[in-house]
Design an enzyme around this catalytic site. Structure first.
Site, short mmCIF file in Angstrom:
data_model
loop_
_atom_site.label_atom_id
_atom_site.label_comp_id
_atom_site.label_asym_id
_atom_site.label_seq_id
_atom_site.Cartn_x
_atom_site.Cartn_y
_atom_site.Cartn_z
N LYS A 1 0.85 -1.18 0.00
CA LYS A 1 0.00 0.00 0.00
C LYS A 1 0.89 1.23 0.00
O LYS A 1 2.02 1.16 0.48
CB LYS A 1 -0.91 -0.01 1.22
CG LYS A 1 -1.88 -1.19 1.21
CD LYS A 1 -2.90 -1.09 2.30
CE LYS A 1 -3.98 -0.10 1.97
NZ LYS A 1 -4.97 0.05 3.04
N HIS B 1 0.75 -3.56 6.51
CA HIS B 1 1.66 -3.92 7.59
C HIS B 1 1.36 -3.16 8.87
O HIS B 1 1.73 -3.59 9.95
CB HIS B 1 3.12 -3.65 7.18
CG HIS B 1 3.44 -2.19 7.09
ND1 HIS B 1 3.19 -1.45 5.96
CD2 HIS B 1 3.96 -1.33 8.00
CE1 HIS B 1 3.56 -0.20 6.18
NE2 HIS B 1 4.03 -0.10 7.40
N LYS C 1 -1.97 -8.52 13.02
CA LYS C 1 -3.04 -9.47 13.34
C LYS C 1 -3.48 -9.36 14.79
O LYS C 1 -4.68 -9.38 15.09
CB LYS C 1 -2.55 -10.89 13.04
CG LYS C 1 -3.64 -11.94 13.13
CD LYS C 1 -3.14 -13.28 12.61
CE LYS C 1 -4.27 -14.30 12.57
NZ LYS C 1 -3.84 -15.57 11.96
N GLU D 1 4.19 10.84 14.27
CA GLU D 1 5.56 10.34 14.35
C GLU D 1 6.52 11.45 14.77
O GLU D 1 6.32 12.61 14.42
CB GLU D 1 6.02 9.82 12.99
CG GLU D 1 5.23 8.66 12.44
CD GLU D 1 5.77 8.21 11.09
OE1 GLU D 1 6.67 7.36 11.09
OE2 GLU D 1 5.31 8.72 10.06
N ASP E 1 -0.16 8.53 2.33
CA ASP E 1 0.77 7.59 2.95
C ASP E 1 0.17 6.88 4.14
O ASP E 1 0.36 5.67 4.31
CB ASP E 1 2.05 8.33 3.36
CG ASP E 1 3.09 7.40 3.97
OD1 ASP E 1 3.37 6.36 3.35
OD2 ASP E 1 3.61 7.71 5.06
N HIS F 1 -3.89 3.36 5.82
CA HIS F 1 -3.92 2.60 7.08
C HIS F 1 -5.03 3.01 8.04
O HIS F 1 -5.73 2.15 8.57
CB HIS F 1 -2.58 2.75 7.79
CG HIS F 1 -1.40 2.36 6.96
ND1 HIS F 1 -1.27 1.12 6.37
CD2 HIS F 1 -0.28 3.05 6.61
CE1 HIS F 1 -0.13 1.06 5.69
NE2 HIS F 1 0.48 2.22 5.82
N LYS G 1 4.34 13.87 10.48
CA LYS G 1 5.76 13.62 10.74
C LYS G 1 6.37 14.78 11.51
O LYS G 1 5.83 15.89 11.52
CB LYS G 1 6.51 13.44 9.42
CG LYS G 1 6.24 12.13 8.72
CD LYS G 1 7.16 11.97 7.52
CE LYS G 1 7.02 10.58 6.91
NZ LYS G 1 7.47 9.51 7.82
N LYS H 1 5.18 11.50 20.16
CA LYS H 1 4.85 10.32 19.35
C LYS H 1 3.54 9.73 19.87
O LYS H 1 3.44 9.37 21.05
CB LYS H 1 5.99 9.31 19.47
CG LYS H 1 5.89 8.12 18.56
CD LYS H 1 7.14 7.26 18.74
CE LYS H 1 7.10 6.02 17.85
NZ LYS H 1 8.32 5.20 18.04
#
Length: 456
Positions: free
Chosen positions: A136, A166, A170, A204, A223, A228, A326, A331
């Protein structure tokens, strides 16, 4: 799967994330008998490829038991690297014909190159059982995602196509589902009557870190949010599925995303900003516009925030605020569920009465529930208390989880074709509005919490 073929093997993604993820998987005895083949456009010698594997496997090797070390050594010694142009007709097909199948092809490539590589393959050149693994963001627009889906469908059946995420491990998926659907006290209040807003934040403290080639053409919205955070939003918003099997869960995700949209005017429902020079943890960070490889005229955002509305019975009117950026001072990787205030607090109580909040932290996965309780001291004074718990983690790295799903045929961490297109449908009007400067590109100093004008 017998063979893992990584396209883009000389790139940053492979060395930094894919190979370390594979190493942990192999060292835990969860990829027995697998062969590794790398392919890339760089003219690497066998020694250079071996050196990359050595470096990427080092951490897992140092922690592995004897069996794991033997497996890592076997994969390393049997691996090979091939220089080829994956977009040139016949080159990728020729390599595929040489490999022991079934093969999983990991496209660790920019979206446009992945598209061209797939177009260079004819259906008859892809052996039965081959799995196609796409990074992705999947495509760069709704139209390109549709086109790529059509190209992939001609090469492999949908259950052999993995559009991997990613970011969403899971354990995280199951933690969210377990929290929501295994607690009777929670699900009855998980709706517009009791929840005021849901925020999903991925801030981040890293700056560009040499990724201008990719990032300056993508930005924070493409991004992270499109790729995500929409998936996390969907898991927090879905109706209870009958099972956590692939079809039930992905049907529920698709249904809720179809109801999602970002409403105009976009100057009100979205925000964007770009970092200027500053410092993070004592480290000086240059102005984004002056970073190597950045084209300042593009106006790429490094911080984005959007308000998604889900137009269905459960969520009508509840804002889902998705934010990622960013070079920020703090964080943060969490989802914050803010409940509505109590309708009436009996007179006589003092202290701060604020809405309850449920916080789900990602990486490591944690749970915090903020509640107002009496005391200590004055029994009529309300204080904020936080109930905390650690949620289940995974012994694998994120890309190890992704690769295990590919190798075992588990599509839980893979995005279905229709969902990939819907994520672009939600975001595309914003991207077009930003291209017209409908929302201002604001600025924030690296190391700050964002622009001063944004609410905290």
């Amino acid at each position: 799967m017998k063979t893992l073929l990584i396209l883009g093997a000389s790139g940053d993604l492979t060395g930094r994330l894919l190979l370390p993820g594979l190493a942990r998987l192999v060292s835990r005895g969860r990829a027995d008998g697998l062969s590794l083949v790398g392919a890339g456009s760089d003219a690497w010698t066998p020694e250079q490829w071996l050196e990359r594997i050595e470096e990427s496997f080092a951490d897992a090797h140092s922690q592995a038991e004897a069996y794991g070390r033997r497996e890592l050594k076997r994969i390393r010694e049997s691996s090979s690297y091939h220089q080829l142009d994956v977009t040139a007709e016949g080159q990728l097909a020729g390599l595929l014909a040489q490999l022991e199948g079934p093969v999983a092809i990991y496209f660790a490539l920019p979206p446009r190159v992945s598209q061209l590589a797939c177009e260079a393959l004819a259906p008859g050149q892809v052996p039965a059982g081959t799995r196609l693994v796409m990074e992705k963001p999947f495509g760069s627009s709704a139209e390109s995602a549709r086109h790529l889906n059509k190209t992939l469908a001609a090469l492999a059946p949908e259950d052999h196509i993995h559009r991997v995420d990613h970011f969403l491990g899971k354990a995280t998926v199951l933690n969210i589902l377990g929290l929501r659907f295994a607690n009777t006290f929670l699900e009855p209040v998980w709706n517009r009557e009791h929840i005021e807003k849901i925020e999903i934040v991925f801030d981040e403290d890293l700056a560009l870190e040499g990724r201008a080639r990719y990032y300056d053409g993508a930005g924070a919205l493409r991004d992270m949010i499109q790729s995500h955070l929409l998936q996390i939003m969907a898991l927090l918003a879905i109706e209870p599925p009958a099972s956590v099997e692939e079809r039930d869960l992905r049907d529920a995700v698709a249904t809720v995303l179809r109801a999602g949209s970002i409403k105009a005017p976009y100057a009100k429902s979205t925000r964007r900003a770009r970092y200027t020079a500053g410092s993070i943890g004592g480290r000086k960070v240059p102005d984004y516009a002056n970073e190597d490889g950045v084209d300042a005229a593009r106006g790429t955002e490094t911080l984005a925030e959007v308000e998604v509305q889900i137009d269905n019975w459960r969520w009508q009117g509840v804002p889902f605020i998705l934010r990622s950026g960013k070079a920020l001072g703090i964080k943060r990787k969490e989802a914050v569920v803010t409940f509505r205030p109590v309708p009436h607090l009996p007179r006589g109580f003092t202290g701060v009465d604020s809405p309850n909040q449920l916080r789900i932290g990602f990486g490591p996965d944690t749970l915090q529930f903020d509640v107002d309780v009496n005391g200590p001291g004055d029994v009529l004074s309300l204080d904020r208390a936080t109930l905390e718990a650690e949620l289940s983690g995974s012994e694998l790295l994120p890309y190890g989880e992704v690769l295990e799903g590919v190798l075992t045929g588990d599509p839980l961490l893979s995005v279905r074709a229709d969902t990939a297109e819907d994520c672009w449908r939600i975001m595309e009007p914003v991207l077009k509005a930003w291209a017209r400067d409908s929302a201002p590109l604001e600025e924030y100093a690296a190391g700050s919490d964002g622009p001063d004008s944004w609410p905290g």
